[in-house]
Write an enzyme that holds these catalytic residues in place. Structure first.
Site, mmCIF file in Angstrom:
data_model
loop_
_atom_site.group_PDB
_atom_site.id
_atom_site.type_symbol
_atom_site.label_atom_id
_atom_site.label_comp_id
_atom_site.label_asym_id
_atom_site.label_seq_id
_atom_site.Cartn_x
_atom_site.Cartn_y
_atom_site.Cartn_z
ATOM 1 N N TRP A 536 33.184 7.386 -0.452
ATOM 2 C CA TRP A 536 32.530 6.363 -1.290
ATOM 3 C C TRP A 536 33.000 4.965 -0.915
ATOM 4 O O TRP A 536 32.891 4.051 -1.711
ATOM 5 C CB TRP A 536 32.799 6.505 -2.758
ATOM 6 N N HIS A 537 33.508 4.774 0.276
ATOM 7 C CA HIS A 537 34.102 3.496 0.659
ATOM 8 C C HIS A 537 33.214 2.735 1.641
ATOM 9 O O HIS A 537 33.685 2.215 2.660
ATOM 10 C CB HIS A 537 35.493 3.725 1.255
ATOM 11 N N SER A 538 31.951 2.647 1.345
ATOM 12 C CA SER A 538 31.008 1.953 2.217
ATOM 13 C C SER A 538 31.362 0.480 2.330
ATOM 14 O O SER A 538 31.685 -0.168 1.331
ATOM 15 C CB SER A 538 29.588 2.089 1.660
#
Length: 604
Positions: A536-538
């Protein structure tokens, strides 16, 4: 039809997006400039006082396929992940990721920030500039006087309601087994002292068991009368006239407000438009506004306003693998809660009401190590790994290769698994060499994007995760609570492999390590491609770097070629950071508040 919000025709500042960065920057500016009218338009729902956002133990619920707090972006299938489509969730609610993430307090290396200035020419973005802003944002309840931490900021950091016994085992046994990787009480000092050390990880959770998210810290209790945050408002595009951003087009989102009218509306900005919709959506808003690569815009039927080839490119993430293990039934875990067992929920809710106590007041992801290979270990990673080592790690001793955490729960679909007491070992690769891209497929804001995650397209990333898998298995099979490998979630080793050892109790610290053959390594590589997921670390899709190097914004966060338009969120990161990106988003947003305040003739 019912109009959910009364939105004026004009505001001084407009934020297109109401996630982590938008809430921090808007909140700071509203406090510093109480006469300034500030509008924040968030496509998702409000999070104010909602238990699913306040109680840490509910974090897993936001990943349910039926979740209304998340947007699930689906990439094109890729051979690099065994023909799968990668699904990348991002927050779709006020506060964005801060309101739905797993609250892991894991901060970058100082060299990560220094690179933004030294390598990309962004003056004012080095660690000496950003670390004070991280301190300003937090109250480090564990020890407010600790170096690089804060003592009176709005965001609380603590060990939460309790620390899992599994984490204590992981830290103690890990330090004993990995003899040159000792235990520490500070794994987030942003320097080399935090590397190759086992520690109990703090959390973005207050000591009274409440999620420390940005809307509750910066927005909901803000007394500024001219700060307006409206949910269920989907921004289509920025309106640009003669090279100047003058407002935005939006509509009410009927996924939040079912009976709202669906006409397109306009709101004007007197001073500034800030796109702050996150790394997955900010480039799409820019492209729908006519800012991007000509070939992308023309294909989507959007007129070119300014050609910016870097929009939507440089997509980065932290790839994640999760290996499950079986632990002693007596060990307290979140599994009953996350399975949805009524008795577990009843007890957890009752305990939480008593000052945030019990497992509802934590995420039980406690034990951590930021691991980096020592020179003598480099041969174990093989030649494919050299790409990451030479480009990123060799000359930066404060950077780890990955961080490994232990979770007293199963991070997955428990309904599909046998009713065992699971723990899992999660590995996040800090600086993947792989890159992806995200672009609009049409001018319709509800159309699915053209998305390529790019995960594992570099063999260096596979080599790193292969080594991490072996390291994690050796540590976890020595934990006192270990009761076996859950092989359904591990590589499918060939018959007769030494890696198929079926242990149902921990081995001794000095037990021989598992020996892996070349065929076993192939099985691990295939497994990694089959299971790797997003963390979830875009980030990186509107990068802050020179225009001729694919940049989208300059060091003042201003979009090239357009006046009165900025981007403020994780999309501006020119290169990745060793952290769960909540802290990076906060640093970016605090810095943005400083920049905008100076341009307005004041300070925050």
């Amino acid at each position: 039809m019912t109009i959910p919000h009364t939105i004026e025709a004009e505001y001084d500042l407009i934020f297109a997006g109401g996630g982590t960065a938008a809430c921090v920057t808007a909140g700071r500016l509203a406090t510093a400039f109480p006469d300034l009218s500030i509008l924040v338009l968030e496509r998702g729902a409000t999070t104010k006082d909602k238990k699913e956002h306040i109680q840490p133990g509910q974090c897993i619920t936001h990943l349910a396929p039926t979740s209304k707090t998340m947007e699930f972006n689906i990439s094109k299938p890729s051979e690099h992940v065994a023909g799968r489509s990668s699904v990348v969730p991002c927050g779709r609610c006020v506060g964005g990721g801060s309101s739905v993430n797993f609250m892991m307090y894991n901060r970058p290396a100082a060299s990560d920030f220094d690179a933004w200035e030294a390598e990309f020419g962004n003056v004012g973005w080095s660690s000496k500039d950003l670390i004070p802003l991280l301190q300003k944002a937090e109250t480090y309840e564990i020890d407010p006087k600790k170096s690089t931490h804060g003592s009176d900021g709005p965001l609380k950091v603590s060990f939460a309601s309790e620390i899992s016994d599994l984490a204590k085992e992981f830290v103690e046994i890990g330090a004993k087994f990995e003899k040159n990787r000792p235990e520490t009480d500070e794994g987030n000092a942003l320097n080399v002292e935090s590397i190759n050390k086992f520690f109990i990880m703090p959390k973005w959770i207050s000591k009274d068991g409440r999620r420390s998210d940005v809307p509750h810290a910066y927005i909901y209790n803000n007394p500024a009368k001219k700060l307006s945050v409206f949910d269920g408002t989907l921004v289509h595009r920025v309106i640009i006239e003669d090279g100047v951003a003058v407002g935005v087009e939006y509509q009410f989102d009927n996924r939040v407000h079912e009976s709202a009218p669906q006409d397109i509306r306009v709101v004007k900005a007197r001073k500034l438009v800030v796109v702050a919709a996150g790394a997955m959506s900010s480039p799409l808003i820019l492209e729908r506004s006519g800012l991007g690569a000509k070939v992308v815009l023309e294909k989507a039927g959007v007129a070119v306003v300014a050609e910016l080839a870097g929009v939507g490119e440089n997509y980065q993430d932290h790839t994640l693998t999760i290996a499950p293990y079986i632990v002693d039934e007596k060990i307290k875990t979140l599994n009953p809660l996350w399975r949805g067992e009524p008795a577990a929920w009843g007890q957890a809710l009752t305990e939480w009401e008593n000052g945030g106590a019990g497992i509802m007041g934590t995420n039980y992801i406690d034990g951590l190590i930021k691991m980096r290979p020592y020179p003598e270990e480099l041969p174990e990673l093989g030649p494919d790994f050299l790409e990451i080592w030479n480009s990123t790690l060799a000359n930066n001793p404060d950077k780890p290769l990955f961080w490994m955490s232990t979770a007293a729960a199963m991070l997955g679909d428990l309904a599909a698994l046998p009713k065992l007491n699971f723990m899992c070992s999660a590995v996040l690769l800090g600086y993947p060499a792989s890159r992806g891209r995200i672009h609009i497929s049409s001018s319709d804001p509800l159309a699915a994007p053209d998305f390529e995650a790019g995960f594992l397209s570099s063999p260096a990333d596979v080599a790193a995760l292969r080594w991490a898998y072996k390291k994690g298995r050796e540590i976890n099979r020595r934990l006192p609570s270990f009761r076996g490998v859950f092989f359904a979630g591990h590589p499918q080793f060939p018959e007769g492999s030494a890696a198929l050892v079926e242990e149902t109790a921990p081995v001794s610290l000095d037990a021989p390590k598992i020996v892996y053959s070349a065929e076993d390594d192939k099985a691990i590589d295939l497994y990694i491609r089959q299971v790797v997921v997003t963390a979830w670390h875009s980030c990186g899709t509107c990068a802050m770097k020179p225009l001729d190097k694919g940049g989208v914004v300059d060091s003042k966060l201003s979009v090239y070629g357009v006046k009165k338009l900025k981007v403020v969120d994780l999309s501006i990161m020119p290169s990745n950071v060793n952290s769960n990106t909540y802290s990076a988003a906060v640093a970016i947003a605090e810095k943005a508040a400083v920049i905008i305040a100076e341009e307005l003739g004041g300070s925050v």
